[in-house]
Design a protein around this motif. Structure first.
Motif, PDB file in Angstrom:
ATOM      1  N   LEU A 230       0.811  -1.216   0.000  1.00 39.92           N
ATOM      2  CA  LEU A 230       0.000   0.000   0.000  1.00 39.92           C
ATOM      3  C   LEU A 230       0.844   1.265   0.000  1.00 39.92           C
ATOM      4  CD1 LEU A 230      -2.683   1.470   0.077  1.00 39.92           C
ATOM      5  CD2 LEU A 230      -2.782   1.067   2.554  1.00 39.92           C
ATOM      6  N   ALA A 231       1.832   1.318   0.867  1.00 38.82           N
ATOM      7  CA  ALA A 231       2.660   2.523   0.944  1.00 38.82           C
ATOM      8  C   ALA A 231       3.374   2.794  -0.374  1.00 38.82           C
ATOM      9  CB  ALA A 231       3.666   2.398   2.088  1.00 38.82           C
ATOM     10  N   GLU A 232       3.901   1.749  -0.987  1.00 39.48           N
ATOM     11  CA  GLU A 232       4.593   1.908  -2.277  1.00 39.48           C
ATOM     12  C   GLU A 232       3.612   2.338  -3.362  1.00 39.48           C
ATOM     13  OE1 GLU A 232       6.826  -1.518  -3.339  1.00 39.48           O
ATOM     14  OE2 GLU A 232       8.096  -1.456  -1.557  1.00 39.48           O
ATOM     15  N   ALA A 233       2.422   1.742  -3.341  1.00 40.70           N
ATOM     16  CA  ALA A 233       1.420   2.082  -4.360  1.00 40.70           C
ATOM     17  C   ALA A 233       0.990   3.540  -4.231  1.00 40.70           C
ATOM     18  CB  ALA A 233       0.211   1.161  -4.237  1.00 40.70           C
ATOM     19  N   LEU A 234       0.769   3.978  -3.017  1.00 39.38           N
ATOM     20  CA  LEU A 234       0.362   5.365  -2.811  1.00 39.38           C
ATOM     21  C   LEU A 234       1.441   6.330  -3.294  1.00 39.38           C
ATOM     22  CD1 LEU A 234      -1.180   4.961   0.749  1.00 39.38           C
ATOM     23  CD2 LEU A 234      -2.456   5.475  -1.351  1.00 39.38           C
ATOM     24  N   LYS A 235       2.682   5.978  -3.021  1.00 36.37           N
ATOM     25  CA  LYS A 235       3.805   6.824  -3.452  1.00 36.37           C
ATOM     26  C   LYS A 235       3.879   6.871  -4.969  1.00 36.37           C
ATOM     27  CE  LYS A 235       8.804   7.415  -2.824  1.00 36.37           C
ATOM     28  NZ  LYS A 235      10.026   6.866  -2.185  1.00 36.37           N
ATOM     29  N   ALA A 236       3.724   5.707  -5.621  1.00 43.41           N
ATOM     30  CA  ALA A 236       3.809   5.646  -7.074  1.00 43.41           C
ATOM     31  C   ALA A 236       2.661   6.436  -7.735  1.00 43.41           C
ATOM     32  CB  ALA A 236       3.768   4.196  -7.546  1.00 43.41           C
ATOM     33  N   LEU A 237       1.463   6.323  -7.182  1.00 47.47           N
ATOM     34  CA  LEU A 237       0.323   7.021  -7.759  1.00 47.47           C
ATOM     35  C   LEU A 237       0.440   8.527  -7.548  1.00 47.47           C
ATOM     36  CD1 LEU A 237      -2.603   4.630  -6.784  1.00 47.47           C
ATOM     37  CD2 LEU A 237      -1.589   4.936  -9.054  1.00 47.47           C
ATOM     38  N   ALA A 238       1.007   8.906  -6.418  1.00 46.54           N
ATOM     39  CA  ALA A 238       1.195  10.330  -6.151  1.00 46.54           C
ATOM     40  C   ALA A 238       2.216  10.929  -7.096  1.00 46.54           C
ATOM     41  CB  ALA A 238       1.630  10.550  -4.704  1.00 46.54           C
TER      42      ALA A 238
END
Length: 239
Positions: A230-238
């Motif tokens: 989740l943390a990586e996904a949020l960073k990538a989408l941001a």
């Protein structure tokens, strides 16, 4: 594009179903509030909640775990499942929900959706769950002849905050979302569309984002299984 981690509630536990079948439930956490805190600590902007028992019963069933989640996190939460009258809508919003999701009543009582959207601007979403383009209601147990795109278009002037579009055949199956159908729906209406069902890896999120028209994506099993961090996904989408 906003990523909504999902907590599906059945008998007070956080579970995931396979293609909406209640007997095919996998329990991932017997403390939904702890799960919500973990999602919040990872940095999510929203949390997506579903009262699975409520969707079948037609009235809220998992109120206690939902209330525990709302007391545990400051992240806005949206809830669907068993919300079929104005009193229930008002009650949930008073208890701190940021948004209610109306699914079955969007087909059976569309005037309620319009009334609620007027009364609570920005706090009412429509859940459209479909198999092969046709809307299913009552916990996905009943299929209708209503086409998903037609239902979405019927609410264009209603002021709903979002449409959550679920491809039932993809839900919980870890086979990827139905991007063409979701994109087509998003292009057919001006209401923000949130994709649900089948998001199983980071590439799925990127593909949904790159359509340029999908406002959000819901993921459950992939987050619990660790297929998506989740943390990586949020960073990538941001980024």
């Amino acid at each position: 594009m906003i990523l909504y981690p999902a907590i599906d509630l059945k008998d007070g536990q956080a579970v995931r179903l396979l293609r909406g079948e209640m007997e095919k439930a996998t329990v991932f956490n017997d403390d939904p509030a702890a799960q919500a805190r973990a999602f919040a600590e990872a940095g999510c902007e929203w949390i997506h909640l579903v009262d699975l028992n409520g969707a079948f019963a037609g009235t809220p069933v998992n109120a206690a775990p939902v209330e525990a989640i709302l007391a545990s996190v400051k992240v806005p939460c949206q809830l669907g499942g068993g919300i079929r009258d104005m009193a229930t809508i008002e009650n949930w919003l008073k208890r701190g929900l940021a948004r209610v999701i109306l699914g079955t009543v969007a087909v059976e009582n569309p005037d309620l959706v319009r009334e609620a959207a007027r009364a609570f601007p920005g706090q009412v979403a429509v859940g459209i769950d479909a198999r092969k383009g046709r809307v299913a209601t009552r916990g996905w147990a009943e299929e209708t002849e209503v086409m998903a795109t037609d239902l979405a278009r019927s609410f264009e002037d209603a002021g709903v905050a979002a449409i959550i579009y679920t491809d039932i055949d993809r839900d919980g199956a870890m086979q990827g979302p139905n991007i063409p159908a979701t994109e087509a729906l998003a292009r057919a209406v001006s209401i923000p569309v949130i994709a649900s069902g089948g998001v199983s890896r980071m590439d799925d999120l990127i593909a949904l984002r790159d359509t340029g028209v999908i406002a959000g994506a819901i993921s459950g099993r992939a987050l619990y299984d660790g297929a998506i961090d989740l943390a990586e996904a949020l960073k990538a989408l941001a980024g």
